[in-house]
Design an enzyme around this catalytic site. Structure first.
Site, short mmCIF file in Angstrom:
data_model
loop_
_atom_site.label_atom_id
_atom_site.label_comp_id
_atom_site.label_asym_id
_atom_site.label_seq_id
_atom_site.Cartn_x
_atom_site.Cartn_y
_atom_site.Cartn_z
NE ARG A 47 -2.95 0.35 3.32
CZ ARG A 47 -2.28 0.61 4.45
NH1 ARG A 47 -1.63 1.74 4.60
NH2 ARG A 47 -2.28 -0.27 5.44
CE1 TYR A 99 -15.86 11.43 -16.97
CE2 TYR A 99 -15.63 11.31 -14.60
CZ TYR A 99 -15.84 10.69 -15.80
OH TYR A 99 -16.03 9.33 -15.84
CG ASP A 171 -9.45 15.89 -15.74
OD1 ASP A 171 -8.73 15.24 -16.52
OD2 ASP A 171 -10.54 15.46 -15.31
CE LYS A 196 -12.18 7.51 -18.77
NZ LYS A 196 -12.51 8.80 -18.20
C1 LIG Z 1 -12.91 9.32 -16.98
C2 LIG Z 1 -12.57 10.69 -16.53
C3 LIG Z 1 -12.40 10.97 -15.16
C4 LIG Z 1 -12.60 9.93 -14.07
O1 LIG Z 1 -11.69 8.90 -14.14
P1 LIG Z 1 -12.01 7.37 -13.68
O2 LIG Z 1 -10.75 6.68 -14.04
O3 LIG Z 1 -13.23 6.92 -14.42
O4 LIG Z 1 -12.23 7.40 -12.21
C5 LIG Z 1 -12.07 12.27 -14.81
N1 LIG Z 1 -11.93 13.25 -15.74
C6 LIG Z 1 -12.09 13.00 -17.05
C7 LIG Z 1 -11.93 14.11 -18.02
C8 LIG Z 1 -12.42 11.73 -17.50
O5 LIG Z 1 -12.60 11.50 -18.82
#
Ligand SMILES: *Cc1c(COP(=O)(O)O)cnc(C)c1O
Length: 373
Positions: A47, A99, A171, A196
């Site tokens: 962890r 998001y 982000d 992603k």
């Molecule tokens: C998918 C996404 C998230 C969240 O991420 P997870 O891996 O699904 O928890 C946050 N911001 C953006 C722009 C995203 O496309």
């Protein structure tokens, strides 16, 4: 070193025992301690840290031109860790089109917890300025935004944050470090959903925070990571690191495909509007050219002539675009956003969001030609 080289070198571990070229996966949760009380490997308990996570974190830091990376079990776990750095009464500015789950996290978890939030149009610097209060501690930016691909000027917002003693977090999930590096424009923290583009194959959840020479905040985040425990498994880390190895070729090709598809759809009489930062018709094309130095990305959205039903029908006619949520994988996906986000969503009824994959672009365009009829 350039990012293509970094992506390969930073994800390769030299394994002295076997000389394995592909990084081994270290599933062990615990590591040997010497009789003098020290841990000769530097690892104690998984962890806290483990070899696969450490490799991934160093790789992410290198790709974003930062000094420290922290990996999490999902993008949302990464965002949560950052929000845990603030205390009751602190104020944070967020985009009015953040998001979907980021917004839900703010409303359902952190507002009851005592943090204060104001939603602003992050494309409008004057509106951001006006919303700042004496207790504003962070401006959260997401650019390009979801699903209208609005842009925020990272450099201007980071400068503004610093003049009022706040940090600027970006982000960068849609931008990817190949196309856009927010730390180079003065941002303090970069967040990724590695689910992603970084992993790139729709088969692992992950998240990350990356910082540059910010010892106090990194120390705080390391404690939060260690003690709240929202960490990725060694195999998850391995999958993300493996995805990073092909990031540059994937995202470059997806960007080329998305750009070509956007240009085609913009001219089609059955398409009302195309939202893509690489089109000169995008109202913030200048900002796109300034900060998306590697290209304009694999995401676009379109408004179809007609109503919600027309748009939904189209998703059924397209053969090469799987109707599913998420993005950034090798396969093309399409989604009607309004029906996912619910009736209160400001997203236009006739909007479809498209994540363009690695299929041949002539096939992808032909699919739209046939579906639009
Ligand atoms: C998918 C996404 C998230 C969240 O991420 P997870 O891996 O699904 O928890 C946050 N911001 C953006 C722009 C995203 O496309």
């Amino acid at each position: 070193m350039k990012i293509e080289t970094l992506a390969i070198k930073s994800t390769q571990m030299h394994d002295e025992n076997t000389g394995a070229v592909s990084t081994p996966i270290y599933l062990s949760t615990t590591f040997e301690r010497d009789s003098d009380g020290t841990y000769p490997s530097g690892y104690v308990y998984s962890r806290m840290n483990n070899p696969n996570r450490e490799l991934l974190e160093k790789s992410l830091a290198a790709l974003e031109n930062g000094t420290d990376g922290l990996a999490f079990a999902s993008g949302m776990a990464a965002t949560t860790a950052l929000l845990h750095c603030f205390k009751t009464g602190d104020h944070i500015l967020t985009p009015d089109d953040a998001y979907f789950a980021t917004n839900a996290l703010i409303e359902e978890v952190f507002t009851p917890w005592g943090l204060e939030f104001t939603k602003v149009n992050m494309a409008d610097l004057a509106e951001i300025k006006q919303a700042i209060r004496p207790n504003t501690k962070m401006i959260w930016v997401e650019t390009p935004s979801n699903p209208l691909l609005k842009l925020s000027d990272i450099q201007a917002i980071a400068e503004l944050s610093h003049t009022v003693g706040a940090i600027c977090a970006v982000d960068n999930t849609w931008g990817t470090p190949l196309l856009q590096r927010p730390l180079d424009f003065g941002a303090d923290v970069v967040m990724h959903s590695t689910t992603k583009y970084l992993s790139g194959h729709s088969d692992v959840l992950g998240g990350a925070l990356i910082l540059k020479e910010n010892e106090p905040l990194v120390t705080k985040l390391r404690s939060i990571q260690k003690y709240t425990g929202g960490v990725p498994s060694p195999f998850d880390c391995w999958l993300v690191a493996r995805g990073i190895r092909t990031l540059s070729v994937r995202v470059r090709e997806q960007t080329k495909n998305a750009h070509a598809l956007a240009e085609f759809l913009e001219k089609h009489p059955k398409i009302e509007k195309v939202h893509y930062p690489g089109l000169p018709s995008h109202s913030q094309f200048d900002i796109a050219k300034k900060q998306m130095t590697g290209g304009f990305g694999g995401m676009l959205s379109v408004q179809v002539v007609g109503d919600a039903q027309n748009a939904m029908n189209l998703t059924g006619k397209l053969q090469l675009f799987t109707t599913a949520t998420s993005l950034g994988g090798v396969e093309s996906l399409i989604e009607h956003r309004k029906s996912i986000e619910g009736p209160t969503s400001p997203t236009p009824d006739n909007l479809l969001r498209v994540s363009v994959g690695l299929e041949n672009i002539e096939d992808l365009i032909q699919d739209w030609v046939e579906a639009l009829g």
